[in-house]
Design an enzyme around this catalytic site. Structure first.
Site, PDB file in Angstrom:
ATOM      1  N   HIS A 110       0.812  -1.214   0.000  1.00 52.03           N
ATOM      2  CA  HIS A 110       0.000   0.000   0.000  1.00 52.03           C
ATOM      3  C   HIS A 110       0.843   1.261   0.000  1.00 52.03           C
ATOM      4  O   HIS A 110       0.451   2.278  -0.557  1.00 52.03           O
ATOM      5  CB  HIS A 110      -0.943  -0.005   1.205  1.00 52.03           C
ATOM      6  CG  HIS A 110      -2.147  -0.836   0.946  1.00 52.03           C
ATOM      7  ND1 HIS A 110      -2.654  -1.725   1.859  1.00 52.03           N
ATOM      8  CD2 HIS A 110      -2.922  -0.926  -0.140  1.00 52.03           C
ATOM      9  CE1 HIS A 110      -3.694  -2.316   1.326  1.00 52.03           C
ATOM     10  NE2 HIS A 110      -3.874  -1.851   0.119  1.00 52.03           N
TER      11      HIS A 110
ATOM     12  N   ARG B  30      -9.126  -1.248 -14.510  1.00 51.34           N
ATOM     13  CA  ARG B  30      -8.970  -2.500 -13.763  1.00 51.34           C
ATOM     14  C   ARG B  30      -9.940  -2.484 -12.580  1.00 51.34           C
ATOM     15  O   ARG B  30      -9.564  -2.111 -11.466  1.00 51.34           O
ATOM     16  CB  ARG B  30      -7.539  -2.636 -13.245  1.00 51.34           C
ATOM     17  CG  ARG B  30      -6.487  -2.900 -14.318  1.00 51.34           C
ATOM     18  CD  ARG B  30      -5.123  -3.065 -13.650  1.00 51.34           C
ATOM     19  NE  ARG B  30      -4.162  -3.745 -14.492  1.00 51.34           N
ATOM     20  CZ  ARG B  30      -3.200  -3.127 -15.185  1.00 51.34           C
ATOM     21  NH1 ARG B  30      -3.096  -1.812 -15.143  1.00 51.34           N
ATOM     22  NH2 ARG B  30      -2.339  -3.833 -15.893  1.00 51.34           N
TER      23      ARG B  30
ATOM     24  N   GLU C  37      -4.958 -13.127 -23.272  1.00 55.17           N
ATOM     25  CA  GLU C  37      -3.880 -13.225 -22.274  1.00 55.17           C
ATOM     26  C   GLU C  37      -3.334 -14.636 -22.153  1.00 55.17           C
ATOM     27  O   GLU C  37      -2.349 -14.858 -21.460  1.00 55.17           O
ATOM     28  CB  GLU C  37      -4.404 -12.797 -20.895  1.00 55.17           C
ATOM     29  CG  GLU C  37      -5.028 -11.425 -20.885  1.00 55.17           C
ATOM     30  CD  GLU C  37      -5.359 -10.942 -19.494  1.00 55.17           C
ATOM     31  OE1 GLU C  37      -4.513 -10.282 -18.885  1.00 55.17           O
ATOM     32  OE2 GLU C  37      -6.466 -11.236 -19.012  1.00 55.17           O
TER      33      GLU C  37
ATOM     34  N   ASN D 169       1.035  -8.471 -20.240  1.00 50.82           N
ATOM     35  CA  ASN D 169       1.698  -8.867 -18.984  1.00 50.82           C
ATOM     36  C   ASN D 169       1.482 -10.355 -18.733  1.00 50.82           C
ATOM     37  O   ASN D 169       2.399 -11.091 -18.382  1.00 50.82           O
ATOM     38  CB  ASN D 169       1.132  -8.087 -17.791  1.00 50.82           C
ATOM     39  CG  ASN D 169       1.273  -6.593 -17.956  1.00 50.82           C
ATOM     40  OD1 ASN D 169       2.121  -6.143 -18.716  1.00 50.82           O
ATOM     41  ND2 ASN D 169       0.455  -5.828 -17.263  1.00 50.82           N
ATOM     42  N   ASP D 170       0.236 -10.767 -18.905  1.00 45.36           N
ATOM     43  CA  ASP D 170      -0.074 -12.179 -18.700  1.00 45.36           C
ATOM     44  C   ASP D 170       0.307 -13.020 -19.902  1.00 45.36           C
ATOM     45  O   ASP D 170       0.802 -14.136 -19.750  1.00 45.36           O
ATOM     46  CB  ASP D 170      -1.562 -12.347 -18.384  1.00 45.36           C
ATOM     47  CG  ASP D 170      -1.834 -12.050 -16.923  1.00 45.36           C
ATOM     48  OD1 ASP D 170      -1.093 -12.571 -16.076  1.00 45.36           O
ATOM     49  OD2 ASP D 170      -2.757 -11.283 -16.630  1.00 45.36           O
TER      50      ASP D 170
ATOM     51  N   ARG E  48       5.398 -13.430 -13.883  1.00 43.26           N
ATOM     52  CA  ARG E  48       5.603 -11.996 -14.100  1.00 43.26           C
ATOM     53  C   ARG E  48       6.065 -11.262 -12.845  1.00 43.26           C
ATOM     54  O   ARG E  48       6.571 -10.159 -12.914  1.00 43.26           O
ATOM     55  CB  ARG E  48       4.324 -11.345 -14.652  1.00 43.26           C
ATOM     56  CG  ARG E  48       3.144 -11.417 -13.707  1.00 43.26           C
ATOM     57  CD  ARG E  48       1.836 -11.025 -14.384  1.00 43.26           C
ATOM     58  NE  ARG E  48       1.465  -9.642 -14.145  1.00 43.26           N
ATOM     59  CZ  ARG E  48       0.298  -9.113 -14.488  1.00 43.26           C
ATOM     60  NH1 ARG E  48      -0.614  -9.850 -15.110  1.00 43.26           N
ATOM     61  NH2 ARG E  48       0.022  -7.874 -14.233  1.00 43.26           N
TER      62      ARG E  48
HETATM   63  C1  PEP Z   1      -2.153  -7.773 -18.720  1.00 43.49           C
HETATM   64  O1  PEP Z   1      -2.116  -8.926 -18.277  1.00 43.49           O
HETATM   65  O2  PEP Z   1      -1.370  -7.345 -19.589  1.00 43.49           O
HETATM   66  C2  PEP Z   1      -3.141  -6.812 -18.215  1.00 43.49           C
HETATM   67  C3  PEP Z   1      -3.292  -5.640 -18.773  1.00 43.49           C
HETATM   68  O3  PEP Z   1      -3.862  -7.180 -17.129  1.00 43.49           O
HETATM   69  P1  PEP Z   1      -3.237  -7.204 -15.647  1.00 43.49           P
HETATM   70  O4  PEP Z   1      -1.885  -6.580 -15.691  1.00 43.49           O
HETATM   71  O5  PEP Z   1      -4.199  -6.447 -14.789  1.00 43.49           O
HETATM   72  O6  PEP Z   1      -3.216  -8.663 -15.344  1.00 43.49           O
HETATM   73 MG    MG Z   2      -3.789  -9.661 -17.144  1.00 42.74          MG
END
Ligand code: PEP
Ligand code: MG
Length: 596
Positions: free
Chosen positions: A190, A297, A432, A455-456, A466
């Site tokens: 946080h 998000r 993803e 990212n995923d 990640r």
């Molecule tokens: C991702 O996975 O790229 C994405 C945008 O979602 P998050 O980072 O919230 O998992």
């Molecule tokens: Mg994601």
């Protein structure tokens, strides 16, 4: 000496160091006479009450400065103080064992904190610091100790501490604190979240920071690279001064571009959206020059609280975002809980591989009432703006079909109840998972658009966690396996007449963003900080050149030649002030374009 940590909040600052020694209260065990036991309990309750008053004041201040969502952290602290089990345990300990309240209380809190310490889940582990923060606050009152205060700093300083509770970060006097460096913490602690909200550069998880810096030292904190340089010599000090100057120039140049579209020199227009975690940040997206919100998000709405957000609460928040964006499109990503985002009140059980577990749309479909409530709130908000909705972590056509069925039944209810909404809200999905990539043609038949969650997608394609610091150097957005997945997705979408975006961190690097445009991506959604830089990058390149470059990248056998290609060819087209992003404080002279 350069210390490496985790970049928690962007920005660069150089200045004198203030070491903040850990606040340790010496709590001694003392026997309490029977006649004084009730007085001891009364003083404990008084300390709880005084702590509640402190927290409420901080909470209200944060709500006024940053908005209700950031303030919710303090609701969690207030709940820790109100926990009847904790209060009972302390009262019992004092009465039955004739011991002082401070000692009993410290014991109860350490056993609660210890339960969090060894959890595998990073997000939950970080909650330990919330508990310790509360403990220190109550002990301070109980022992009559002075507050560790930063309010009287004589000059702006870099704060170096073992840990800062979120309430302490929230209280840092903004003009006096140049940056802070912590020995512990992660991106989702946080303290880091509040630092980003307040625009204070921060580096966390810097092992041994307090041992490496002394009073009187100077430190250069790079909140982009996650580095802290202690006593930079004259050459390095000049390097940081230049970097700061470039950041200032860059801010000016970027500001001038705010109202311009993200369009390449040969006329390819890209929709450039902002990623948003908190409704109160929507105005920042507009200030950054966003075409809309490409990823909201929503799951952050479900965290740091003890019960589910109601439909009305969500509707008001989503409506606020739509109204702030004044007709610009907003993509609400339905709850992506699970993985590292755990809401304990949902009764989530321990999973060995949470990122491969009940996460995203799987969790939503397993809790249909919760999912319905959210979809209703999103549709109700659609009466107040241009809303799109997307589902995260889709891994099969069947999953998407079930989610759409649920959506349709919500739509039917809203129509029957005569509740205002836009029935034409476009519903898309995030790409993803490798299965979604390979089934993209089939998924496109049921999706209005795709947004690639890189990212995923990177972690699942390369089998690289990640969030694992030890794999960070291998987690590679430019791996051809990732690029080919994106290429396959774009082709499948376009063949079905659908548009494709990328909303992971990869889209926020100006050089990589250019490569994504070369791969045919139609939309990018990036953080408010990255947005102006990506826009500047796209306005300085030619789409036809990028397309040719992307074909070469797809033919590369590994990431290294792709990186070299991007470094040579994309960089040559970029304005010089974007070079700032390639300067790594940790490696003087290094010039690693695409992964900066
Ligand atoms: C991702 O996975 O790229 C994405 C945008 O979602 P998050 O980072 O919230 O998992
Ligand atoms: Mg994601």
């Amino acid at each position: 000496m350069i210390l490496q940590g985790i970049a928690a909040s962007p920005g660069v600052a150089v200045g004198p160091v203030l070491r903040l020694e850990p606040e340790v209260f010496a709590v001694r065990e003392t026997e309490i006479e029977a006649s004084l036991l009730e007085a001891e309990i009364t003083s404990f309750k008084g300390a709880l009450e005084a702590s509640r008053r402190d927290l409420t004041a901080i909470r209200d201040g944060i709500a006024a400065e940053l908005g209700e969502d950031e303030a919710r952290i303090y609701d969690a602290h207030l709940m820790i103080l109100d926990d009847p089990d904790m209060i009972q345990a302390v009262e019992r300990g004092v009465r039955d064992r004739h011991r002082n309240a401070a000692w009993v209380f410290a014991g109860v809190m350490s056993s609660v904190a210890a339960r969090f310490e060894n959890l595998a889940d990073e997000y939950l582990r970080e909650r330990r610091s919330d508990i310790l923060d509360c403990e220190r606050r109550v002990l301070r009152h109980l022992l009559g100790a002075d507050r560790r205060t930063l309010g009287d700093l004589s000059e702006p300083m870099v704060i170096v501490a073992h840990d800062l509770g979120p309430s302490e970060v929230a209280m840092l006097p903004r003009g006096k604190v140049l940056a802070f460096v912590l020995e512990v913490g992660g991106r989702t602690s946080h303290g880091a979240i509040v630092a980003r909200g307040r625009g204070i550069p921060a580096v966390v998880s810097v092992k041994g920071a307090l041992q490496s810096v002394h009073s009187g030292d100077r430190a250069a904190v790079d909140g982009f690279a996650g580095t802290v340089e202690v006593n930079p010599d004259e050459a390095r000090a000049t390097f940081y001064r230049r970097r700061l100057e470039k950041l200032r120039l860059q801010a000016g140049a970027l500001q001038a571009m705010m109202a311009q579209p993200a369009e390449t020199l040969d006329g390819r227009r890209i929709e450039l959206g902002a990623n948003l975690e908190l409704p109160s940040d929507a105005p920042m997206a507009l200030e950054a020059g966003a075409d809309g919100i490409g990823l909201f998000r929503t799951e952050f709405f479900y965290l740091n609280r003890v019960d589910l957000p109601s439909e009305e609460e969500q509707y008001q928040a989503y409506r606020g975002v739509c109204e702030s964006m004044a007709g610009k499109p907003v993509i609400f990503r339905t709850m992506d809980l699970g993985g590292d985002k755990v809401a304990s009140y949902l009764g989530m059980t321990h999973e060995t591989n949470p990122f491969l577990g009940l996460r995203g749309i799987r969790l939503a479909l397993a809790s249909p009432e919760m999912f319905r409530t959210q979809i209703r709130a999103i549709y109700r908000a659609s009466a107040h703006g241009r809303v799109r909705m997307m589902f995260p972590m889709v891994s099969s056509v069947e999953e998407l079909a079930r989610a759409l069925e649920l959506r349709d039944s919500v739509l039917a209810d809203l129509a029957r109840e005569g509740i205002a909404h836009d029935p034409t809200v476009e519903t898309g999905i995030m790409i993803e998972t490798p299965s979604a990539v390979w089934m993209a043609d089939a998924l496109a038949k049921h999706s209005a658009f795709f947004s690639i969650g890189s990212n995923d997608l990177i972690q699942y394609t390369l089998a690289m966690d990640r969030d694992n610091e030890r794999l960070a150097h291998l987690y590679e957005p430019l791996d051809p396996a990732v690029l080919r997945s994106i290429d396959h997705t774009v082709k499948a979408a376009h063949a079905a007449g659908r548009w494709v975006g990328v909303c992971g961190e990869m889209a926020g690097d100006p050089h990589t963003a250019a490569l994504l445009v070369g791969l045919g991506v139609d939309e990018l959604s990036v953080s408010c900080y990255d947005l102006p830089r990506v826009k500047a990058a796209l306005r300085s390149v030619r789409h036809d050149t990028l397309r040719a470059l992307a074909q070469e990248a797809l033919a590369c056998p590994s990431a290294a030649p792709v990186r070299a290609l991007v470094r040579e060819r994309v960089d040559a087209m970029m304005p010089s002030y974007l070079a700032i992003d390639r300067e790594r404080s940790s490696k003087p002279g290094a010039n690693d374009a695409a992964t900066s």
